[in-house]
Design an enzyme around this catalytic site. Structure first.
Site, PDB file in Angstrom:
ATOM      1  N   ASN A 210       0.826  -1.215   0.000  1.00  0.00           N
ATOM      2  CA  ASN A 210       0.000   0.000   0.000  1.00  0.00           C
ATOM      3  C   ASN A 210       0.856   1.258   0.000  1.00  0.00           C
ATOM      4  O   ASN A 210       0.595   2.206  -0.750  1.00  0.00           O
ATOM      5  CB  ASN A 210      -0.922   0.008   1.222  1.00  0.00           C
ATOM      6  N   GLU A 245      -5.999  -7.469   5.718  1.00  0.00           N
ATOM      7  CA  GLU A 245      -5.373  -8.381   4.751  1.00  0.00           C
ATOM      8  C   GLU A 245      -5.416  -9.827   5.257  1.00  0.00           C
ATOM      9  O   GLU A 245      -4.586 -10.657   4.919  1.00  0.00           O
ATOM     10  CB  GLU A 245      -3.915  -7.955   4.470  1.00  0.00           C
TER      11      GLU A 245
END
Lengths: 329, 208
Positions: A210, A245
């Site tokens: 990210n 995640e």
């Protein structure tokens, strides 16, 4: 033809026959009306019936209703009609159960519909002056509109139910539904001792994906991983997104060894898989750490203990180098 | 709601009992099995007491099958046939093997249809005979069937919304050879009570 009938007063001992022309009234109502004699021949057939069945009344009067609609026997029509004649009861065929009794084209031009008119049908006893049931009045109501609205409502509810269970991004089960599935699996284990394996997996160094490549790339990794897992699990395995995640997998009817083999296969294949980032000419590879637990040789089981053990195993996998599988029993 | 006098309740009970006897023999022809309806209990009640009664008598048998049917005429209200869970399968076998009623329906719809049909037959015959004795007729709306959790607050709340109380007629019924049993309730609208009392008085006068 003038339809003769009688009206009953409250004193059955004194009945008064009154000749009334009901034919016009019967032709004005927005229902199908069929009057059947005891032998199931047609004594009256109103205008609604004429127009919707496309059978003129002079072609049907005196004929057995089963000759005109051969499918009535399979619907149980004659069984119910006989009960009306025997008991003087009412009988019903609801649209929800039977859809229709008399196949008539559903003439809809401006919206979707059914091939045949959906119907609510009732059978009522018609009595003579002595109070004996001598005829059966069949009433047919067109319920097609209500049926269509009900279909739309059910589809909307199904969509709503599905969206309540589904993770928006990855389209796998969301945490709530995953928990329900886990509890259902535990119930099954309690009743039938059906062993299962539970896995929590976490994408290694996902924050770096990210931070370095952007959240859109991160989302692409999440959806790509979800797709990969879905394609490589059995149809009855449950896959869900537990959080950021983290994903969970429930492997029903699976022993520890089989679960470990499958987990290892997934881990190795993920490490070899690339995920393309949107608007970037590069592909990302990630690894996963997995914590696994099994119900084999376990005496007591709750959802909390399953999650706890799998989570501990995942922590151990992270602590010992990632890209690995650890197990807690 | 105005309470019935003992005499009035007994009179209604007697007439309903006669009606039940006739209904049972008529329905037996259809079911090919004996239908037994016990002597009815008649009283004016509030809705809550019915829920409590059901909970006591169907303990550990939730959910129950509930067939409801509205009726109207000189007296009107709602009838309910309540069967313990598991009855529907027995009834499906009974209707298909004994009576040849095998409509083409999916299995889950067939069970519902059978419950509806049994409910319609028993309710229709019982109330129909009762009405005939009072020299009147009743008409019926289509029945509805549901699986109800009697212990649920939702069921309690829905039943309690029926305001004003009702005349309760309660009987147990049994389809003897098939070991199927349950309860039949009639809730008669309080507005019809005056008519009902007059009709009952008239019936009794004619019997003497």
């Amino acid at each position: 033809m003038t339809l003769q009938t009688v009206s009953y007063t409250q004193h059955l001992g004194q009945s008064q026959a009154v000749g009334l022309d009901f034919e016009q009234i019967c032709d004005l109502v927005n229902y199908g009306l069929i009057l059947l004699s005891r032998d199931m021949t047609i004594a009256f057939w109103n205008l609604w019936m004429e127009k919707h069945s496309r059978l003129e009344r002079d072609k049907v009067l005196g004929r057995h209703i089963g000759d005109i609609y051969p499918g009535l026997e399979k619907k149980g029509f004659f069984w119910k009609a006989q009960n009306v004649l025997t008991l003087g009861n009412f009988a019903f065929f609801s649209q929800q159960m039977h859809h229709y009794v008399f196949p008539m084209p559903s003439e809809r031009y401006l919206s979707e519909g059914y091939e045949y008119m959906q119907q609510n049908v009732s059978l009522a006893p018609v009595r003579d002056l002595r109070g004996q049931t001598v005829q059966v009045l069949v009433t047919i109501a067109d319920d097609t509109n209500a049926a269509i609205y009900m279909d739309r409502l059910e589809k909307t509810l199904a969509t709503l139910k599905e969206s309540n269970r589904t993770d928006y991004l990855t389209k796998v089960a969301n945490r709530r539904y995953l928990t329900e599935c886990l509890e259902a699996e535990i119930d099954l284990w309690k009743r039938k001792k059906s062993d299962f394996v539970f896995i929590i997996l976490d994408i290694d160094h996902f924050k770096a994906v990210n931070d370095n490549l952007g959240h859109q790339c991160g989302d692409r990794v999440l959806t790509g991983l979800a797709d990969f897992l879905r394609q490589n699990l059995r149809p009855y395995d449950k896959l869900g997104r537990y959080g950021g995640e983290e994903f969970c997998i429930i492997l029903p009817q699976t022993g520890l060894n089989s679960g470990l083999k499958l987990a290892e296969r997934l881990r190795a294949q993920v490490a070899q898989t690339s995920f393309a980032c949107p608007d970037k000419e590069q592909e990302v590879t990630v690894t996963i750490s997995m914590g696994l637990t099994s119900t084999e040789n376990v005496a007591h089981l709750t959802a909390d203990t399953v999650l706890y053990k799998a989570d501990l195993a995942l922590y151990e996998a992270k602590e010992t180098g990632r890209n690995s599988i650890k197990c807690r029993l | 709601m105005k309470a019935l006098s003992t005499e009035q309740a007994e009179a209604i009970q007697e007439i309903i009992n006669i009606g039940f006897g006739r209904a049972a023999s008529a329905v037996a022809q259809i079911l090919c099995a004996r239908l037994e309806l016990s002597v009815p209990f008649v009283a004016t009640v509030e809705s809550d007491s019915v829920v409590e009664f059901l909970r006591q008598h169907f303990q550990n048998q939730d959910p129950v099958s509930l067939v409801q049917q509205s009726f109207y005429g000189n007296f009107m209200g709602e009838a309910a046939l309540i069967l313990p869970k598991g009855s529907s399968q027995v009834l499906v076998e009974m209707l298909s093997s004994d009576m040849g009623y095998v409509p083409e329906l999916d299995a889950d719809k067939l069970e519902q249809e059978v419950l509806l049909e049994i409910g319609n037959l028993v309710i229709g015959a019982s109330l129909g005979q009762f009405a005939a004795l009072l020299q009147t007729r009743v008409a019926f709306k289509p029945p509805h069937v549901a699986q109800e959790m009697l212990c649920s607050d939702d069921f309690q709340r829905r039943v309690s919304q029926v305001k004003g109380g009702a005349l309760l007629v309660r009987t147990s019924f049994r389809i003897k050879e098939k070991m199927v049993s349950g309860y039949l309730f009639f809730f008669l609208s309080a507005q019809c009570l005056e008519w009902l009392i007059q009709a009952v008085d008239k019936f009794l006068e004619e019997q003497t």
